[in-house]
Design an enzyme around this catalytic site. Structure first.
Site, PDB file in Angstrom:
ATOM      1  N   ASN A   1       0.868  -1.174   0.000  1.00  0.00           N
ATOM      2  CA  ASN A   1       0.000   0.000   0.000  1.00  0.00           C
ATOM      3  C   ASN A   1       0.906   1.225   0.000  1.00  0.00           C
ATOM      4  OD1 ASN A   1      -1.774   2.058   0.501  1.00  0.00           O
ATOM      5  ND2 ASN A   1      -2.346   1.369   2.560  1.00  0.00           N
ATOM      6  N   TRP A   2       0.951   1.892  -1.140  1.00  0.00           N
ATOM      7  CA  TRP A   2       1.902   2.996  -1.276  1.00  0.00           C
ATOM      8  C   TRP A   2       1.409   4.291  -0.640  1.00  0.00           C
ATOM      9  CZ3 TRP A   2       4.344   2.832  -6.905  1.00  0.00           C
ATOM     10  CH2 TRP A   2       4.968   1.588  -7.079  1.00  0.00           C
ATOM     11  N   LYS A   3       0.155   4.310  -0.233  1.00  0.00           N
ATOM     12  CA  LYS A   3      -0.435   5.502   0.412  1.00  0.00           C
ATOM     13  C   LYS A   3      -0.178   6.740  -0.461  1.00  0.00           C
ATOM     14  CE  LYS A   3       0.010   3.127   4.782  1.00  0.00           C
ATOM     15  NZ  LYS A   3       0.173   3.188   6.239  1.00  0.00           N
TER      16      LYS A   3
ATOM     17  N   HIS B   1      -9.232   1.001   5.068  1.00  0.00           N
ATOM     18  CA  HIS B   1      -7.945   1.220   5.727  1.00  0.00           C
ATOM     19  C   HIS B   1      -8.145   2.174   6.908  1.00  0.00           C
ATOM     20  CE1 HIS B   1      -3.850   2.432   6.532  1.00  0.00           C
ATOM     21  NE2 HIS B   1      -3.480   1.322   5.913  1.00  0.00           N
TER      22      HIS B   1
ATOM     23  N   GLU C   1      -6.533   4.583   7.969  1.00  0.00           N
ATOM     24  CA  GLU C   1      -6.342   6.009   7.672  1.00  0.00           C
ATOM     25  C   GLU C   1      -7.601   6.592   7.022  1.00  0.00           C
ATOM     26  OE1 GLU C   1      -2.649   5.437   5.606  1.00  0.00           O
ATOM     27  OE2 GLU C   1      -1.760   4.827   7.512  1.00  0.00           O
TER      28      GLU C   1
ATOM     29  N   GLU D   1      -5.011  -5.018  10.514  1.00  0.00           N
ATOM     30  CA  GLU D   1      -3.975  -4.008  10.727  1.00  0.00           C
ATOM     31  C   GLU D   1      -4.246  -3.266  12.031  1.00  0.00           C
ATOM     32  OE1 GLU D   1      -2.163  -2.896   6.595  1.00  0.00           O
ATOM     33  OE2 GLU D   1      -3.727  -1.477   7.113  1.00  0.00           O
TER      34      GLU D   1
ATOM     35  N   GLY E   1       2.872   2.230  10.843  1.00  0.00           N
ATOM     36  CA  GLY E   1       3.790   3.347  10.687  1.00  0.00           C
ATOM     37  C   GLY E   1       4.489   3.732  11.983  1.00  0.00           C
TER      38      GLY E   1
ATOM     39  N   SER F   1       3.753  -2.327  10.233  1.00  0.00           N
ATOM     40  CA  SER F   1       5.207  -2.392  10.432  1.00  0.00           C
ATOM     41  C   SER F   1       5.807  -3.744  10.077  1.00  0.00           C
ATOM     42  CB  SER F   1       5.579  -1.999  11.867  1.00  0.00           C
ATOM     43  OG  SER F   1       5.189  -0.665  12.114  1.00  0.00           O
TER      44      SER F   1
ATOM     45  N   GLY G   1       3.161  -1.232   4.264  1.00  0.00           N
ATOM     46  CA  GLY G   1       3.191   0.210   4.029  1.00  0.00           C
ATOM     47  C   GLY G   1       4.600   0.660   3.676  1.00  0.00           C
ATOM     48  N   GLY G   2       5.271   1.260   4.642  1.00  0.00           N
ATOM     49  CA  GLY G   2       6.585   1.870   4.403  1.00  0.00           C
ATOM     50  C   GLY G   2       7.576   0.986   3.665  1.00  0.00           C
TER      51      GLY G   2
HETATM   52  P1  13P Z   1       3.389   0.254   7.710  1.00  0.00           P
HETATM   53  O1  13P Z   1       3.886  -1.039   7.123  1.00  0.00           O
HETATM   54  O2  13P Z   1       4.129   1.465   7.229  1.00  0.00           O
HETATM   55  O3  13P Z   1       3.262   0.177   9.210  1.00  0.00           O
HETATM   56  O4  13P Z   1       1.879   0.450   7.156  1.00  0.00           O
HETATM   57  C1  13P Z   1       1.004  -0.605   7.208  1.00  0.00           C
HETATM   58  C2  13P Z   1      -0.203  -0.236   6.438  1.00  0.00           C
HETATM   59  O5  13P Z   1      -0.929   0.670   6.789  1.00  0.00           O
HETATM   60  C3  13P Z   1      -0.491  -0.977   5.195  1.00  0.00           C
HETATM   61  O6  13P Z   1      -1.754  -0.698   4.724  1.00  0.00           O
END
Ligand code: 13P
Length: 250
Positions: free
Chosen positions: A9-11, A95, A97, A167, A173, A213, A234-235
C-alpha cells in the site's frame, strides 16, 4: 481461494516518475518463482500507467480507495467503473487512515463493499483496533463490530471476492509490530467468527493478511503463523529491496 498474498500500500507516496522507477525496480527484483500473489497499490493518478506497465508481469495493481456511488456530483472522488475501465479490479477498503482521517464508518464501508461486489471487483478489507481498545481489552469487540457491520451482510458467495487485512492501528507506521502470538490470536479469532457466521469452508477459504510495520526482518516470523496468509505492507513497500525480501519471506 485461500492463498498467499503480499500487497504494497503505497499511500500518498510516489509521483508519476517515482512510480515508474519503483515499478521498474520491482520488476527486476521481485521473485517470480514463489507461490504468492503480489499486488501494489499506487496513487490514483498513477494507477492507469501502473496497470499498463505491469500488464505482462506477475505483479497486480489495486486502488487504495473508491467511492460507493456509481457516479454523480462527488467532486474529487473515483468510482468503481473508473477503476475497472483502466484494468484495476482490486480495491483496498476500510484502511484505518480512511476510517480515521476521512470518517469512513462501518456503514459507509459496507456500501463501498457492495458497490465493489456489484462491479465484480475484489476487495482487500482492512480491520484493526486502536491502542486504547487493546489496553481496555476491547480489541476483539472492535474487530467483531467491524466484521459484523462492514461485511456480515454479504452472501456466502461474495466472500470469494474478499481478502481481509488485520492491521492494528497502533502498529501502523509506528515501527511497533504486533507479536506473532498477538497476530495469530487475532487471525484465528477472525476466522472463527467467519465460521460461526457462515461456515468452515468460507472461513478456511479467506486469505487474511497482516499489516502494521511488517519489515524484511520480521516478515518470516509473522508469515509463519498458521492463520496468516501474507501481508499488507506500508513503508517497506516503497523500497524495492525491502519489498522483495518480504515477498521472499512468504
Ligand atoms: P506500515 O507497514 O508502514 O506500518 O503500514 C502498514 C499499512 O498501513 C499498510 O496498509
Amino acid at each position: 481461494m485461500r492463498h498467499s498474498i503480499v500487497a504494497g500500500n503505497w499511500k500518498m507516496h510516489k509521483n508519476a516518475l517515482e512510480t515508474e522507477d519503483l515499478l521498474n525496480e520491482l520488476i527486476e527484483k521481485l521473485p517470480t518463482d514463489k507461490e504468492v500473489e503480489i499486488i501494489v497499490a499506487p496513487a490514483f493518478t498513477n494507477l492507469s500507467s501502473a496497470a499498463q506497465h505491469l500488464e505482462y508481469t506477475n505483479i497486480g495493481v489495486a486502488a487504495q480507495n473508491m467511492h460507493q456511488a456509481e457516479g454523480g456530483a462527488f467532486t474529487g472522488e473515483i468510482s468503481a467503473s473508473m477503476l475497472t475501465s483502466i484494468g484495476v479490479n482490486t480495491v483496498i477498503l476500510g484502511h484505518s487512515e480512511r476510517r480515521h482521517y476521512f470518517n469512513e464508518t462501518n456503514a459507509v464501508l459496507a456500501d463501498k463493499v457492495n458497490t465493489a461486489m456489484k462491479h465484480e471487483m475484489r476487495v482487500i478489507f482492512c480491520i484493526g483496533e486502536e491502542l486504547k481498545d487493546r489496553q481496555t481489552k476491547q480489541h476483539f469487540n472492535v474487530i467483531f463490530d467491524q466484521l459484523t457491520d462492514g461485511l456480515f451482510h454479504l452472501k456466502k458467495e461474495n466472500w470469494e471476492q474478499l481478502v481481509l487485512a488485520y492491521e492494528p492501528v497502533w502498529a501502523i507506521g509506528t515501527g511497533e509490530t504486533a507479536t506473532p502470538e498477538q497476530v495469530q490470536e487475532m487471525h484465528a479469532y477472525i476466522r472463527n467468527q467467519i465460521a460461526r457466521k457462515y461456515d468452515e469452508s468460507v472461513a478456511e477459504n479467506i486469505s487474511i493478511l497482516y499489516g502494521g510495520s511488517v519489515k524484511a526482518a520480521n516478515a518470516k516470523e509473522i508469515f509463519s503463523q498458521i492463520d496468516v496468509d501474507g501481508g499488507l505492507i506500508g513503508g517497506a513497500a516503497l523500497v524495492a529491496d525491502d519489498f522483495a525480501r518480504i515477498v521472499e519471506a512468504i
